[in-house]
Design an enzyme around this catalytic site. Structure first.
Site, PDB file in Angstrom:
ATOM      1  NE  ARG A 163      -3.521  -2.545   0.356  1.00 29.17           N
ATOM      2  CZ  ARG A 163      -3.165  -3.789  -0.230  1.00 29.17           C
ATOM      3  NH1 ARG A 163      -2.003  -3.971  -1.053  1.00 29.17           N
ATOM      4  NH2 ARG A 163      -3.783  -4.726   0.015  1.00 29.17           N
TER       5      ARG A 163
ATOM      6  CB  SER B 118      -9.308  -1.839   4.457  1.00 30.62           C
ATOM      7  OG  SER B 118      -9.846  -3.106   4.084  1.00 30.62           O
TER       8      SER B 118
ATOM      9  CD  GLU C 269      -5.343   0.665   2.807  1.00 27.92           C
ATOM     10  OE1 GLU C 269      -5.662   0.478   1.659  1.00 27.92           O
ATOM     11  OE2 GLU C 269      -5.551  -0.293   3.744  1.00 27.92           O
TER      12      GLU C 269
END
Length: 336
Positions: free
Chosen positions: A159, A235, A332
């Site tokens: 990520r 998420s 995130e």
């Protein structure tokens, strides 16, 4: 090109936070991206570049310029697929399968736009965008020049990419080129894909890419809330990667702790959602912000929550996870 003052960002963040920016710029061509770059060079204001807003959390009005790409279009050259940065990501997955080009099926139904795939290195079910990105085409803000940024220069990680660090706000992404394959290799080892296929009576050796896509869509829909119904950014936390020694020590106390191996045999990935659930947060709320009842990794706006309320919930969860497991989980989502 769109150039709007005092612009509402309600439709540009999936958390449904009603905030405004001082100025909104949207480019639909490379030439317009160069015009935007010129404006940004001369502006005496901060600016951010956004995609579909599914990885953003605004905590207040943004006193600056928000830039968005509306470049559309998908072109094919044998196994290469060149996509405008403003294309919806799932539309790209659909188009690839229509052309019998494989690789992206595990990334089905991920919200957002193509540009974010190059920035965020989006991923799901054992597949990351970096596995298929060949080149990213962008306008350099400082010069207005068109840059071709090959995969090897982007320094992709979990990520992560240079676009989030030393390249942040350096480029306006216009298109991303993916290198796919005409031979289908099913990737079924992550999550419960294999078990769900078995439940449907689909044999692994005969599974098709479309069946994998349909299965993943159903799994995601069963676990993740629709942002149009319940504001969320998917998420919220990154699954932490810890030293193998740390994991083995925790495993003594939590023998059923799920985990995933990484390319580095000295590291182990632990699902943040599982740890959050063990701390008792699944389905719980803190004011108008809450944790989704079906997936503890997802924070939701239960109605009228502010960005600050969601951050307060985020921080409370992080403290509890650290106190219980000695692991600090990180968002995130980009908090602004």
């Amino acid at each position: 090109m769109r150039d709007i003052a005092d612009y509402s960002l309600l439709q540009h963040n999936t958390f449904g936070i009603d905030v405004k920016c001082r100025r909104f710029l949207e480019y639909g061509t490379i030439e317009e991206a160069q015009q935007v770059a010129s404006i940004l060079r001369d502006a005496q204001q901060p600016y951010i570049v956004i995609g579909g807003g599914c990885n953003l959390l605004f905590t207040k009005d943004y006193d600056g310029i928000v830039v968005h790409s509306a470049i559309k279009g998908i072109k094919f050259d044998d196994t290469k697929m060149l996509c405008g940065s403003g294309e919806e990501w799932d539309d790209v997955v659909v188009k690839s399968l229509e052309r019998k080009l494989y690789g992206l099926e595990n990334l089905s139904l991920i919200p957002g736009e193509v540009g974010a795939s190059a920035v965020q290195n989006i991923g799901a079910y054992g597949v990351d965008a970096q596995m298929f990105i060949k080149n990213t085409y962008a306008v350099e803000i400082a010069t207005g020049n068109i840059s071709v940024l090959p995969y090897v220069k982007c320094q992709y990680g979990y990520r992560d990419s240079r676009f989030k660090h030393d390249w942040k706000n350096k480029y306006l992404i216009c298109a991303v080129e993916y290198e796919l394959t005409r031979v289908f290799f099913p990737r079924l080892g992550y999550g419960n894909i294999r078990a769900e296929l078995e439940r449907r009576g689909i044999k692994e050796e005969k599974v098709t890419a479309s069946q994998v896509r349909d299965t993943i869509i159903d799994i995601r829909n069963s676990k993740l809330p629709d942002p149009k119904v319940l504001g969320n950014a998917g998420s919220f936390f990154v699954n932490p990667v810890v030293a193998r020694e740390k994991f083995e020590a925790l495993q003594k106390d939590y023998p059923d702790m799920p985990h995933y191996l990484t390319t580095d045999e000295t590291k182990v990935k632990i699902p943040a959602g599982w740890m959050i659930e063990q701390c008792g947060w699944k389905g719980k709320s803190l004011g108008r912000a809450g944790v989704h009842s079906k997936q503890a990794l997802v924070l939701v706006n239960r109605g009228g929550a502010t960005g600050k309320e969601i951050v307060e919930l985020c921080n409370a969860i992080r403290v509890d996870v650290f106190n219980k497991f000695g692991i600090m989980i990180n968002p995130e989502v980009n908090i602004i």
